[in-house]
Design a protein around this motif. Structure first.
Motif, PDB file in Angstrom:
ATOM      1  N   LEU A  25     -97.990  16.417  36.031  1.00 40.18           N
ATOM      2  CA  LEU A  25     -97.565  15.637  34.841  1.00 40.18           C
ATOM      3  C   LEU A  25     -97.263  16.984  33.608  1.00 40.18           C
ATOM      4  O   LEU A  25     -96.589  16.276  32.900  1.00 40.18           O
ATOM      5  N   SER A  26     -98.155  18.300  33.598  1.00 42.77           N
ATOM      6  CA  SER A  26     -97.871  19.170  33.138  1.00 42.77           C
ATOM      7  C   SER A  26     -96.331  19.493  33.450  1.00 42.77           C
ATOM      8  O   SER A  26     -95.748  19.738  32.102  1.00 42.77           O
ATOM      9  N   SER A  31     -90.735  20.229  31.072  1.00 38.20           N
ATOM     10  CA  SER A  31     -89.823  20.189  31.960  1.00 38.20           C
ATOM     11  C   SER A  31     -88.386  19.242  31.471  1.00 38.20           C
ATOM     12  O   SER A  31     -87.433  19.988  31.339  1.00 38.20           O
ATOM     13  N   LEU A  32     -89.117  17.937  30.943  1.00 36.89           N
ATOM     14  CA  LEU A  32     -88.301  17.727  30.044  1.00 36.89           C
ATOM     15  C   LEU A  32     -87.756  18.120  28.659  1.00 36.89           C
ATOM     16  O   LEU A  32     -87.170  17.096  28.212  1.00 36.89           O
ATOM     17  N   VAL A  33     -89.168  18.555  27.827  1.00 41.83           N
ATOM     18  CA  VAL A  33     -89.186  18.582  25.870  1.00 41.83           C
ATOM     19  C   VAL A  33     -87.708  19.824  26.949  1.00 41.83           C
ATOM     20  O   VAL A  33     -87.011  20.048  26.356  1.00 41.83           O
ATOM     21  N   PHE A  49     -95.788  25.670  24.957  1.00 41.34           N
ATOM     22  CA  PHE A  49     -97.329  26.813  25.561  1.00 41.34           C
ATOM     23  C   PHE A  49     -98.871  25.302  26.018  1.00 41.34           C
ATOM     24  O   PHE A  49     -99.255  26.159  27.588  1.00 41.34           O
ATOM     25  N   THR A  50     -99.211  24.844  25.608  1.00 42.33           N
ATOM     26  CA  THR A  50     -99.954  23.606  25.979  1.00 42.33           C
ATOM     27  C   THR A  50     -99.674  23.881  27.728  1.00 42.33           C
ATOM     28  O   THR A  50    -100.776  24.158  28.247  1.00 42.33           O
ATOM     29  N   TRP A  51     -98.472  23.095  27.106  1.00 41.11           N
ATOM     30  CA  TRP A  51     -98.023  22.312  29.324  1.00 41.11           C
ATOM     31  C   TRP A  51     -97.938  23.377  30.211  1.00 41.11           C
ATOM     32  O   TRP A  51     -98.346  23.487  30.967  1.00 41.11           O
ATOM     33  N   GLN A 116     -87.789  12.564  25.157  1.00 40.67           N
ATOM     34  CA  GLN A 116     -88.889  13.071  24.253  1.00 40.67           C
ATOM     35  C   GLN A 116     -90.366  11.980  24.389  1.00 40.67           C
ATOM     36  O   GLN A 116     -91.388  12.149  24.554  1.00 40.67           O
ATOM     37  N   ALA A 117     -89.689  10.818  24.365  1.00 44.20           N
ATOM     38  CA  ALA A 117     -90.588   9.589  24.758  1.00 44.20           C
ATOM     39  C   ALA A 117     -91.071   9.797  25.391  1.00 44.20           C
ATOM     40  O   ALA A 117     -92.646   9.441  25.709  1.00 44.20           O
ATOM     41  N   VAL A 118     -90.788  10.073  26.556  1.00 41.71           N
ATOM     42  CA  VAL A 118     -90.740   9.776  28.791  1.00 41.71           C
ATOM     43  C   VAL A 118     -92.294  10.850  28.138  1.00 41.71           C
ATOM     44  O   VAL A 118     -93.269  11.223  29.125  1.00 41.71           O
ATOM     45  N   ALA A 119     -91.171  11.909  28.187  1.00 46.42           N
ATOM     46  CA  ALA A 119     -93.036  13.647  28.162  1.00 46.42           C
ATOM     47  C   ALA A 119     -94.058  12.877  27.515  1.00 46.42           C
ATOM     48  O   ALA A 119     -94.982  13.705  27.247  1.00 46.42           O
ATOM     49  N   THR A 120     -93.606  12.256  26.553  1.00 43.57           N
ATOM     50  CA  THR A 120     -95.020  12.345  25.081  1.00 43.57           C
ATOM     51  C   THR A 120     -95.785  11.329  26.721  1.00 43.57           C
ATOM     52  O   THR A 120     -97.265  11.533  26.023  1.00 43.57           O
TER      53      THR A 120
END
Length: 287
Positions: A25-26, A31-33, A49-51, A116-120
């Protein structure tokens, strides 16, 4: 010639499955962002950085447990993995709140906004994976063999992380009352961080007093210091001032309000920590 041992339980147990989901998931989230090329400001950099950080460390943990190499490391592995899973859960949760509030606008009609919505959404699922790992690895009541997997240990990670968030919101040129609050945040953060490092590094034996009694004394002092900060910070921050009408994203008033709430959160955390630490000293689990 030594033959590498493969421990399949590292990826087939419930903890291993939770870690596999966190890695997947990370990876999908960053990757999406990255495909949107819209993460250049400090908030976007923090989210990426977090992901990436959580992906890399979780993958490393999986590999070390799969090949059974972690016993060769000079650290307490259970304490390290417990502390990291708690830290990762907090970081991904913060990112899952910050990213959509900064980068997703309404109406969301473009393909970039959809990614971006899917990444969220994926980031929220990643948080649940880490939260599940924290729940699965949490020590049973009375078990202190792995301190950072107990409630007081997990609270130590939470307290240190909240202090980092407070530091990110502090501005320069603080007056005397606010400087005392800054000293409270700094002292408690340093001591809490040292406890975490000493625990992971197996250095607690060098402490000249029992850990449980030391925690009771430190948590009592931290609660008293945070009570003063909870009173003084809003008193000096908002005295004779209201929120400016032209307050933008980096408004000083909003940052000081955020520090106010984070101070309250840490005060509650230290209070709960004190209760659990006191129980560890005065209430023993039956044999």
């Amino acid at each position: 010639m030594a033959v590498a041992t493969v421990n399949l339980r590292a990826v087939t147990s419930w903890v291993g499955i939770a870690r596999l989901f966190a890695v997947l998931l990370s990876c999908i989230a960053f990757s999406l962002v990255a495909s949107t090329r819209d993460f250049g400001d400090p908030y976007g950099t923090w989210c990426m950085f977090t992901w990436c950080f959580c992906f890399a460390v979780t993958l490393l943990v999986l590999v070390l447990e799969l090949l059974e190499l972690y016993p060769k490391l000079p650290l307490s592995w259970d304490d390290f993995t417990s502390a990291f899973s708690m830290l990762a859960a907090l970081m991904v949760f913060t990112t899952s709140v910050i990213f959509p509030s900064i980068f997703i606008s309404s109406p969301c009609s473009s393909s970039r906004c959809a990614r971006q919505a899917v990444a969220t959404t994926v980031s929220c699922l990643c948080f649940l994976a880490y939260a599940l790992e924290v729940g699965l690895t949490r020590a049973k009541p009375g078990d202190i063999s792995s301190f950072l997997s107990t409630v007081p240990g997990l609270l130590k990670v939470f307290e240190a992380y909240v202090a980092c968030l407070i530091f990110s919101l502090l501005d320069t040129g603080l007056e005397a009352g606010l400087q005392w609050c800054m000293a409270v945040y700094s002292i408690c953060f340093i001591v809490t961080l040292l406890i975490i490092i000493f625990t992971i590094g197996r250095c607690l034996t060098y402490i000249p007093c029992p850990l449980e009694k030391m925690l009771v004394g430190y948590n009592t002092l931290a609660v008293l210091m945070y009570i003063t900060a909870t009173v003084l910070w809003p008193l000096y921050s908002f005295r004779g001032s209201s929120r400016p009408n032209t307050c933008g994203r980096n408004c000083w008033w909003d940052k000081r309000l955020g520090v106010t709430f984070l101070t309250i959160f840490n005060l509650i955390a230290y209070l709960v920590d004190l209760v659990y630490s006191t129980r560890m000293v005065f209430i023993r689990a039956p044999p």
